[in-house]
Design a protein around this motif. Structure first.
Motif, PDB file in Angstrom:
ATOM      1  N   THR A   1     106.629  45.253  61.383  1.00  0.00           N
ATOM      2  CA  THR A   1     105.880  45.275  62.644  1.00  0.00           C
ATOM      3  C   THR A   1     106.208  43.966  63.368  1.00  0.00           C
ATOM      4  O   THR A   1     106.971  43.147  62.866  1.00  0.00           O
ATOM      5  CB  THR A   1     104.352  45.360  62.416  1.00  0.00           C
ATOM      6  OG1 THR A   1     103.890  44.119  61.858  1.00  0.00           O
ATOM      7  CG2 THR A   1     103.988  46.508  61.484  1.00  0.00           C
TER       8      THR A   1
ATOM      9  N   ASP B   1      95.208  48.052  65.271  1.00  0.00           N
ATOM     10  CA  ASP B   1      95.635  49.103  66.183  1.00  0.00           C
ATOM     11  C   ASP B   1      96.876  49.766  65.597  1.00  0.00           C
ATOM     12  O   ASP B   1      97.357  49.384  64.522  1.00  0.00           O
ATOM     13  CB  ASP B   1      95.927  48.552  67.592  1.00  0.00           C
ATOM     14  CG  ASP B   1      96.873  47.355  67.562  1.00  0.00           C
ATOM     15  OD1 ASP B   1      97.854  47.386  66.786  1.00  0.00           O
ATOM     16  OD2 ASP B   1      96.625  46.395  68.313  1.00  0.00           O
ATOM     17  N   ALA B   2      97.392  50.784  66.282  1.00  0.00           N
ATOM     18  CA  ALA B   2      98.514  51.555  65.741  1.00  0.00           C
ATOM     19  C   ALA B   2      99.764  50.702  65.549  1.00  0.00           C
ATOM     20  O   ALA B   2     100.535  50.926  64.605  1.00  0.00           O
ATOM     21  CB  ALA B   2      98.814  52.742  66.663  1.00  0.00           C
ATOM     22  N   ASP B   3      99.965  49.722  66.417  1.00  0.00           N
ATOM     23  CA  ASP B   3     101.154  48.877  66.304  1.00  0.00           C
ATOM     24  C   ASP B   3     101.097  47.942  65.100  1.00  0.00           C
ATOM     25  O   ASP B   3     102.111  47.335  64.744  1.00  0.00           O
ATOM     26  CB  ASP B   3     101.343  48.050  67.578  1.00  0.00           C
ATOM     27  CG  ASP B   3     101.725  48.912  68.774  1.00  0.00           C
ATOM     28  OD1 ASP B   3     102.256  50.013  68.549  1.00  0.00           O
ATOM     29  OD2 ASP B   3     101.481  48.477  69.917  1.00  0.00           O
TER      30      ASP B   3
ATOM     31  N   HIS C   1      93.932  56.978  58.604  1.00  0.00           N
ATOM     32  CA  HIS C   1      94.079  55.706  59.308  1.00  0.00           C
ATOM     33  C   HIS C   1      92.765  55.348  60.001  1.00  0.00           C
ATOM     34  O   HIS C   1      92.165  56.177  60.687  1.00  0.00           O
ATOM     35  CB  HIS C   1      95.187  55.799  60.356  1.00  0.00           C
ATOM     36  CG  HIS C   1      96.560  55.842  59.770  1.00  0.00           C
ATOM     37  ND1 HIS C   1      97.174  54.741  59.213  1.00  0.00           N
ATOM     38  CD2 HIS C   1      97.449  56.873  59.654  1.00  0.00           C
ATOM     39  CE1 HIS C   1      98.372  55.071  58.775  1.00  0.00           C
ATOM     40  NE2 HIS C   1      98.570  56.361  59.033  1.00  0.00           N
TER      41      HIS C   1
ATOM     42  N   ILE D   1     100.235  48.868  62.007  1.00  0.00           N
ATOM     43  CA  ILE D   1     100.348  49.614  60.752  1.00  0.00           C
ATOM     44  C   ILE D   1     101.682  49.309  60.075  1.00  0.00           C
ATOM     45  O   ILE D   1     102.745  49.655  60.589  1.00  0.00           O
ATOM     46  CB  ILE D   1     100.213  51.125  60.993  1.00  0.00           C
ATOM     47  CG1 ILE D   1      98.850  51.443  61.615  1.00  0.00           C
ATOM     48  CG2 ILE D   1     100.382  51.887  59.682  1.00  0.00           C
ATOM     49  CD1 ILE D   1      98.694  52.891  62.032  1.00  0.00           C
TER      50      ILE D   1
ATOM     51  N   ARG E   1     104.315  52.449  58.392  1.00  0.00           N
ATOM     52  CA  ARG E   1     103.689  53.673  58.909  1.00  0.00           C
ATOM     53  C   ARG E   1     104.516  54.921  58.614  1.00  0.00           C
ATOM     54  O   ARG E   1     104.010  55.890  58.034  1.00  0.00           O
ATOM     55  CB  ARG E   1     103.451  53.543  60.408  1.00  0.00           C
ATOM     56  CG  ARG E   1     102.803  54.795  60.993  1.00  0.00           C
ATOM     57  CD  ARG E   1     102.339  54.613  62.412  1.00  0.00           C
ATOM     58  NE  ARG E   1     101.525  55.739  62.842  1.00  0.00           N
ATOM     59  CZ  ARG E   1     100.792  55.752  63.944  1.00  0.00           C
ATOM     60  NH1 ARG E   1     100.767  54.699  64.729  1.00  0.00           N
ATOM     61  NH2 ARG E   1     100.075  56.803  64.265  1.00  0.00           N
TER      62      ARG E   1
ATOM     63  N   GLU F   1      89.973  51.851  68.013  1.00  0.00           N
ATOM     64  CA  GLU F   1      89.373  53.137  68.346  1.00  0.00           C
ATOM     65  C   GLU F   1      87.965  53.307  67.770  1.00  0.00           C
ATOM     66  O   GLU F   1      87.113  53.953  68.377  1.00  0.00           O
ATOM     67  CB  GLU F   1      90.261  54.282  67.832  1.00  0.00           C
ATOM     68  CG  GLU F   1      91.641  54.320  68.470  1.00  0.00           C
ATOM     69  CD  GLU F   1      92.512  55.418  67.880  1.00  0.00           C
ATOM     70  OE1 GLU F   1      92.034  56.111  66.949  1.00  0.00           O
ATOM     71  OE2 GLU F   1      93.656  55.577  68.336  1.00  0.00           O
TER      72      GLU F   1
ATOM     73  N   LEU G   1      91.551  52.696  62.759  1.00  0.00           N
ATOM     74  CA  LEU G   1      92.006  51.727  63.741  1.00  0.00           C
ATOM     75  C   LEU G   1      90.804  51.079  64.415  1.00  0.00           C
ATOM     76  O   LEU G   1      89.981  51.758  65.031  1.00  0.00           O
ATOM     77  CB  LEU G   1      92.893  52.404  64.786  1.00  0.00           C
ATOM     78  CG  LEU G   1      94.151  53.103  64.247  1.00  0.00           C
ATOM     79  CD1 LEU G   1      94.948  53.704  65.397  1.00  0.00           C
ATOM     80  CD2 LEU G   1      95.007  52.141  63.430  1.00  0.00           C
TER      81      LEU G   1
ATOM     82  N   ASP H   1     103.539  57.929  55.824  1.00  0.00           N
ATOM     83  CA  ASP H   1     103.283  59.304  56.249  1.00  0.00           C
ATOM     84  C   ASP H   1     104.197  60.292  55.548  1.00  0.00           C
ATOM     85  O   ASP H   1     103.880  61.482  55.440  1.00  0.00           O
ATOM     86  CB  ASP H   1     103.429  59.419  57.765  1.00  0.00           C
ATOM     87  CG  ASP H   1     102.293  58.723  58.516  1.00  0.00           C
ATOM     88  OD1 ASP H   1     101.244  58.485  57.888  1.00  0.00           O
ATOM     89  OD2 ASP H   1     102.453  58.418  59.707  1.00  0.00           O
TER      90      ASP H   1
ATOM     91  N   ASN I   1      93.523  49.094  60.170  1.00  0.00           N
ATOM     92  CA  ASN I   1      94.324  48.139  60.927  1.00  0.00           C
ATOM     93  C   ASN I   1      93.679  47.888  62.279  1.00  0.00           C
ATOM     94  O   ASN I   1      92.822  48.658  62.736  1.00  0.00           O
ATOM     95  CB  ASN I   1      95.750  48.658  61.141  1.00  0.00           C
ATOM     96  CG  ASN I   1      96.629  48.456  59.926  1.00  0.00           C
ATOM     97  OD1 ASN I   1      97.089  47.352  59.659  1.00  0.00           O
ATOM     98  ND2 ASN I   1      96.842  49.529  59.170  1.00  0.00           N
TER      99      ASN I   1
END
Length: 308
Positions: free
Chosen positions: A16, A135-137, A153, A139, A142, A158, A155, A146, A133
């Protein structure tokens, strides 16, 4: 104390924006979930192996930047393929009893690193993973995760920061599984509370806590200047400096004991330590010699600190 040897970095993988994996040109044996102590010009720090023996062609440790973290930032900024770093032998007991177990896995941030090694090492059974985490970035692994198993997940962007009540709702289907937890101390505390309230016995909850010295290693000596006196204390393997001082009947300053507040900060006068967690000290603090007693473990046989 850890025994170090030079190990060549064969590749550096960007996981990341804030995390790098170092692929090691080394043939040592290890167990899934173990860690290495990595020594750099910026200091030494423990990093978990994200690889699985017999599955991955080479061992791999993953490093995530920590705000104010001298070692993590130095590694992410400076280490390139072909470089050589001193590393200890693999250590730690955060490993499953059997590769065929059904496991419940909880991770946050870079806490996914040892759990990734565990996931890839499992031959049978099923694994349930909850991974928190920012946010999604953020992870790590990832796409690879998956492709290995279903992941729940969480986040923060969210759903907000995980709470024990919210996590418990995700755990009630797995009361009989051994649980492995790794992440920042705040997440670990919430996860343990959620697991216990979901009916998972404490004896079946495994939490990653770095052990820089294996059983049977030498005891260090801490010289502590506090309240106008110097105290010479025996520093047992695996203990944090703050615990050593308190157990000696002294009264050092402290508050959170999680590396988040800085109340226990003292100055390192000699010797070398590493901090298991640091969320408060910055580059200028380290430059002046400050460490966190609640997170400090020794890398040398003697250490001198002062609260003056």
């Amino acid at each position: 104390m850890p025994t170090f040897r030079p190990i060549r970095i064969s590749d550096v993988i960007t996981e990341t924006a804030d995390a790098r994996s170092l692929v090691l040109d080394a043939g040592f044996g290890y167990r899934p979930g173990q860690y290495l102590t990595v020594r750099t010009p910026a200091g030494a720090r423990c990093y978990s192996l994200a690889s699985a023996p017999g599955v991955d062609p080479a061992p791999k440790v993953t490093v995530k930047r920590v705000p104010g973290g001298q070692v993590s930032n130095w590694i992410c900024d400076h280490v390139r393929a072909g470089d050589v770093l001193d590393m200890s032998e693999p250590a730690g007991t955060f490993t499953p009893d059997s590769p065929d177990d059904d496991l419940l896995l909880l991770a946050a941030g870079s806490g996914i690193t040892p759990i990734m090694g565990i996931i890839k090492s499992m031959r049978g059974g099923s694994q349930a993973l909850i991974y928190a985490n920012r946010d999604a970035d953020s992870i790590i692994f990832r796409d690879e995760l998956d492709g290995l198993l279903p992941v729940t997940h969480w986040l923060d962007s969210e759903r907000g920061v995980p709470t024990a009540d919210a996590l418990r709702e995700l755990l009630t289907a797995y009361p009989d599984r051994p649980a492995f937890v790794c992440g920042p101390e705040a997440f670990v505390a919430v996860a343990e509370k959620a697991l216990q309230s979901a009916g998972v016995p404490a004896s079946r909850i495994r939490v990653e806590r770095f052990e820089l010295e294996p059983a049977g290693s030498r005891t260090a000596v801490a010289e502590v200047e506090l309240d106008g006196r110097t105290h010479v204390l025996s520093w047992a393997p695996g203990k944090r400096l703050l615990d050593v001082i308190i157990d000696a009947g002294l009264n050092p300053p402290y508050s959170c004991r999680q590396g988040q507040c800085g109340a226990c900060a003292c100055r390192l006068l000699s010797g070398e330590v590493t901090l298991v967690n640091n969320e408060i000290l910055e580059e200028e603090d380290f430059a002046e010699g400050y460490i966190l007693a609640c997170q400090a473990v020794p890398l040398t046989d003697s250490v001198t600190v002062t609260y003056q």
